[in-house]
Design an enzyme around this catalytic site. Structure first.
Site, PDB file in Angstrom:
ATOM      1  NE  ARG B  44      -2.492   1.304   3.655  1.00  0.00           N
ATOM      2  CZ  ARG B  44      -3.220   1.160   4.755  1.00  0.00           C
ATOM      3  NH1 ARG B  44      -4.448   0.681   4.691  1.00  0.00           N
ATOM      4  NH2 ARG B  44      -2.717   1.451   5.932  1.00  0.00           N
ATOM      5  CB  SER B 117     -11.780  -1.638   3.157  1.00  0.00           C
ATOM      6  OG  SER B 117     -10.397  -1.814   3.020  1.00  0.00           O
ATOM      7  CE  LYS B 147      -7.295   3.472   4.265  1.00  0.00           C
ATOM      8  NZ  LYS B 147      -8.345   2.461   4.122  1.00  0.00           N
TER       9      LYS B 147
END
Lengths: 220, 220
Positions: B44, B117, B147
């Site tokens: 990510r 998600s 995040k």
């Protein structure tokens, strides 16, 4: 690849914030401009989520005149998703930090239009030698706030020099307004990409019409 | 789809800034962790350019043990480009603002792993009913700064409630450390996704080993 360089002549790059600040959606702006002289539309939105970008693409594709190519900026996955949804998307325009052109060509197939941004002799020759690129975008002509971290405007002389490095069709970009079209055409550009000249215009259709007229009346 | 839920047990999500701030590359971090108990790695990086993201993916794919799946976060085009480059990438994990799961499934093919998600009854059931999703990621368990714009930590009770809405394999995420593993497993989670517990660890291999051991010794 049979890419007609005239397709580049009045090349609209969308800017969502500018359209919205001017009191209309991107789709409205494109619809008005595309019927009044714009020859190609590139959807660019570096802030939108992938889901929103796709939704905007599908909406714009619906209002586009069939003969005007609709390109997606940078996101190959959005292009592929739009194709899956049977939207009339014609290809991609990619920047230098995006996926390599040869990779993009493999992903989008042989018939899609592929343009790349290039602003040095090296990158222009790389695009040309790749044999997978249909046209190059060269800029910025003028200083511009539209694109984050854009370099300073190069001016006409440097733009003409850059344009001379490749025989690929080339479109100029960067703060371009109608009065820039004659010198750009004289420098060998096949077209001018505009953002704010249409997205910020009170009447996008009238702005597109004026640009198209200016281009046509310029000796080619 | 034959997705083994045990694959989720120690699920590493990479964070480039955290790895670099800890004095090593993402590739080094993954390599050390993947040989010491990590069962899946998701790359990510929401800041990297597509070109850099692809380069990082190809580099990481080279050092991954063959049996551990390597997933790409959000960018379907990076996954497809990595596949073209014959890198050993296994699938995708996508967020709620990314392309719809059915679209992603069509683009990545039937054999790739697809996780999404989801953090509401509605989105969890949507993932399940789509019949194209292999697992769901639910979070955040704790408050997390990893995040951007992540909601507040939900705590164990809400996480267990959310997990109960779907029979899909589920991995928990959000500030998870070794001591969270027993209650997560008790709540029916098939695994725990960690970011800083490995990316910020002085020794990523030792951290992965401790997490794997904690998971194994927890009654399933």
């Amino acid at each position: 690849m049979h890419f007609d360089p005239a397709t580049l002549s009045i090349y609209l790059v969308t800017d969502t914030q500018q359209c919205v600040a001017s009191g209309r959606t991107v789709t409205d702006t494109v619809q008005q401009a595309a019927h009044q002289g714009v020859t190609l539309v590139q959807i660019r939105d570096k802030e939108a989520s992938a889901r929103d970008f796709l939704a905007m693409t599908l909406e714009i594709a619906k209002v586009m005149p069939k003969h005007i190519p609709l390109l997606i900026n940078d996101r190959v996955d959005i292009f592929l998703a739009a194709q899956l949804a049977k939207a009339n998307v014609a290809g991609m325009h990619i920047g230098q930090t995006e996926l390599p052109a040869t990779t993009v060509r493999q992903l989008i197939g042989p018939h899609a239009i592929l343009g790349v941004s290039a602003a040095s002799e090296e990158t222009l020759l790389e695009a040309q030698n790749s044999q997978v690129v249909d046209y190059v975008g060269i800029g910025p002509l003028h200083d511009t706030q539209t694109k984050k971290n854009a370099p300073a405007g190069r001016g006409f002389e440097a733009m003409a020099q850059l344009r001379s490095y490749t025989h690929l069709p080339a479109v100029a970009i960067g703060g371009i307004t109608a009065s820039d079209l004659p010198p750009l055409r004289a420098a060998g550009f096949n077209g001018a990409a505009v953002v704010s000249a249409i997205c910020k215009a009170p009447d996008p259709g009238a702005a597109a019409h004026a640009l198209a007229q200016q281009w046509r009346t310029t000796a080619g």
